[in-house]
Write a protein that holds these residues in place. Structure first.
Motif, PDB file in Angstrom:
ATOM      1  N   LEU A 181      63.457  52.088  87.946  1.00 15.84           N
ATOM      2  CA  LEU A 181      62.275  51.485  87.491  1.00 15.84           C
ATOM      3  C   LEU A 181      61.801  50.629  88.447  1.00 15.84           C
ATOM      4  CD1 LEU A 181      63.204  51.270  83.542  1.00 15.84           C
ATOM      5  CD2 LEU A 181      62.488  53.299  85.020  1.00 15.84           C
ATOM      6  N   ARG A 182      60.571  50.016  87.885  1.00 18.04           N
ATOM      7  CA  ARG A 182      59.755  48.895  88.791  1.00 18.04           C
ATOM      8  C   ARG A 182      59.596  47.894  87.410  1.00 18.04           C
ATOM      9  NH1 ARG A 182      55.654  52.024  92.034  1.00 18.04           N
ATOM     10  NH2 ARG A 182      55.617  53.158  90.185  1.00 18.04           N
ATOM     11  N   GLN A 183      59.339  46.718  87.831  1.00 19.15           N
ATOM     12  CA  GLN A 183      58.892  45.552  87.007  1.00 19.15           C
ATOM     13  C   GLN A 183      57.810  46.091  86.145  1.00 19.15           C
ATOM     14  OE1 GLN A 183      59.713  42.142  86.346  1.00 19.15           O
ATOM     15  NE2 GLN A 183      61.792  42.586  87.352  1.00 19.15           N
ATOM     16  N   GLY A 184      57.725  45.965  84.840  1.00 15.70           N
ATOM     17  CA  GLY A 184      56.599  46.219  84.101  1.00 15.70           C
ATOM     18  C   GLY A 184      56.648  47.812  83.667  1.00 15.70           C
ATOM     19  N   ASP A 185      57.577  48.400  83.697  1.00 12.51           N
ATOM     20  CA  ASP A 185      57.758  49.694  83.430  1.00 12.51           C
ATOM     21  C   ASP A 185      57.921  49.894  82.116  1.00 12.51           C
ATOM     22  OD1 ASP A 185      56.789  51.066  86.102  1.00 12.51           O
ATOM     23  OD2 ASP A 185      58.984  52.017  86.324  1.00 12.51           O
TER      24      ASP A 185
END
Lengths: 361, 361
Positions: A84-88
């Motif tokens: 995942l990435r930040q804000g997913d």
């Protein structure tokens, strides 16, 4: 504390056997136990787990796909770092396991609460609220905390959604081993034909929490990426207990222990259920599910569960309020009561009468 | 692999003693070992550590301020979660320990590389490049990887900066126990009058890495905040090795082991230094520092250290290139060679001649 959730029966931990296995491994003087451990985990343990998961949970995987972690939260953190990435965004069961909630939020994941009903998480609702979410975190076998099982049509719908969107599903199968009626349900992962499911298991519930060992099964396509994350951030778990645990599984002790525990917990669950029914049926209605390590007792009247839990706590009883497991406001009131450490019918009667007294005070 | 950095002498781990301590603890059948461990760590271990740190590192602290973790990276992650926000800035030694770099960057910390010279990190440069940084991560005793010690004026300047800005200093004191000449330098933490320093230690270097135990000393003012982080995200470390380690320290084994290791490593360092000087002085110049577990050998000519390290690796020798420890481009070339597992003069001569052959091939 009595009624504590999620703890196995501490009086039934095979401590003498465990001691023997640890001592045997210590005697081998294997310098492998001294060096930096493989961040993926002990190979012997991962092989033993692959065998166990195939037989017991219907999961076809090999040792390469398995990563040993220090607990479910550690597994989640590893998933977030890798996939995942930040804000997913992620679906999260409502109500759901708050420790996982904290961990995911700290990792920068935006959680969308998706209601759980008698059939588990409502997949249609998930699709309408957050079709494009990158992940869904679910407890299909015994939903945490309601104990319901995700129905087969919903399992299929969930996998279909993940396929359509190339989203990930995290299956937290924390206490699947404990099922007291009907046939065991295979893991959601066993239906996963396209490699969208990450399967998380733990030894905290089936052996003892002080062990601090859990595991994660990742899809074959993601083995390399997880390996990269581990080589960057992984420190690995201590070797000695991993080696002993591999022996525990391989030598058949694990299967025997689970069988014993299933019988024991079915009995202890009965103790608590009957005691609650006898003494507190005017206030609490027990919803008996097929498995798990605690009971959910819904409040019959208008009482606030948080207040009842507070009063219980004041009397040294560790009962939890259902409503605190919700992210949003809820009118669903109930109490969660662990039964695994209630050793006898008399114990259950005594504890429930203490509970009743605490409520009435 | 020969020359591996950061690993203690595996032939000198007191494995029989360790086995005895583990077995003794196992026999006590303490159910405390079975339950979810205190996320702050075993109280006995924290008390033993407080005593050790007072005597050996000049650090006055009590057990409440100590948190047991699974390793230095785990300690860093805990610090970031508790004290920093996404996008906060930190000074980072240039060159510096890359594993810490990865971990901090993954936690969303923006790192400003600050040059290290013969006196350690250049604090004036730090102030001019990033006066308002929220944190500085340093290795004052033996800078990682150059081995230099942070001078006393710089220590004072660093603390002054942290005070002026209410910034945090992370002191990574990973191998301070190993010093071969002069008097031991007290920890930077021992000069910290205002509670700006977080002190990180580990047992990977002084006992064995497979143990996976490290610790963090937090300022008294931050004990509550760290406790909150732990109760949200902490899972705690396995109990059994913590309990045995507490015994190991309390019964005086730790002090004796360190004394033995200091003598052993001084000897092994001599083996490697002499072998390098005899066989490779045309290419490498050893900078002998006061302590540490590896040697830094600067390239004398124009050779690229990365290429030399590659060739060594091809011959099964785990030498590291200094330049890869820099975040920015650098012309400082050198090799880092661990000496802790070189058991004799002959061993050293043989390994260095293998190295020479690998360079020449």
């Amino acid at each position: 504390m009595p009624f504590q959730l999620g703890s196995p029966a501490l009086d039934a931990v095979p401590i003498r056997l465990w001691r023997r296995l640890i001592t045997r491994r210590l005697k081998m003087s294997d310098t492998g136990l001294l060096s930096y451990p493989d961040p993926r985990g002990d190979l012997g343990l991962r092989q033993a787990l692959a065998g166990y998961l195939g037989v017991s949970r219907g999961i076809a995987c090999d040792a390469d796909q398995i990563i040993v972690t220090a607990g479910y939260c550690d597994s989640l953190s590893l998933i977030c770092r890798t996939l995942l990435r930040q804000g997913d965004e992620s679906w999260f069961e409502e109500p759901g396991y708050f420790q996982a909630r904290y961990m995911l939020e700290a990792a920068g994941v935006v959680l969308t609460p998706i209601d759980v009903d008698d059939g588990g998480i409502n997949v249609d609702l998930g699709r309408s609220k957050a079709e494009r979410a990158q992940m869904a975190v679910v407890t299909p076998t015994h939903q945490s905390p309601t104990g319901v099982s995700l129905t087969l049509p919903r399992r299929q719908a969930l996998l279909e959604w993940a396929n359509d969107n190339e989203s990930w599903i995290v299956e937290d199968d924390y206490d699947s081993e404990y099922r007291y009626r009907g046939r065991p349900i295979p893991a959601l992962k066993s239906l996963d034909r396209t490699g969208r499911v990450l399967y998380a298991g733990t030894f905290s519930k089936v052996l003892f929490p002080g062990l601090r060992l859990a595991y994660l099964v990742v899809p074959p396509s993601e083995v390399v990426r997880f390996g990269e994350t581990l080589s960057r951030y992984g420190h690995g778990c201590p070797q000695l207990p991993q080696a002993a645990l591999a022996d525990f599984i391989r030598d058949g002790h694990f299967a025997r222990h689970l069988k014993r525990m299933r019988a024991l917990y079915a009995q202890r669950r009965g103790y608590l259920q009957r005691a609650l029914q006898t003494a507190l049926s005017d206030r609490l209605s027990v919803e008996l599910q097929a498995g798990g390590m605690h009971l959910l007792a819904r409040c019959v009247g208008e009482e606030r569960d948080v207040e009842l839990a507070e009063r219980a706590k004041g009397a040294g009883l560790k009962v939890e309020a259902l409503s605190t497991w919700f992210a949003d406001d809820t009118d669903r009131a109930g109490l969660l009561l662990g039964f695994t450490n209630i050793a006898s019918e008399e114990d259950a009667i005594r504890l429930v009468s203490e509970l009743k007294r605490a409520f009435d005070d």
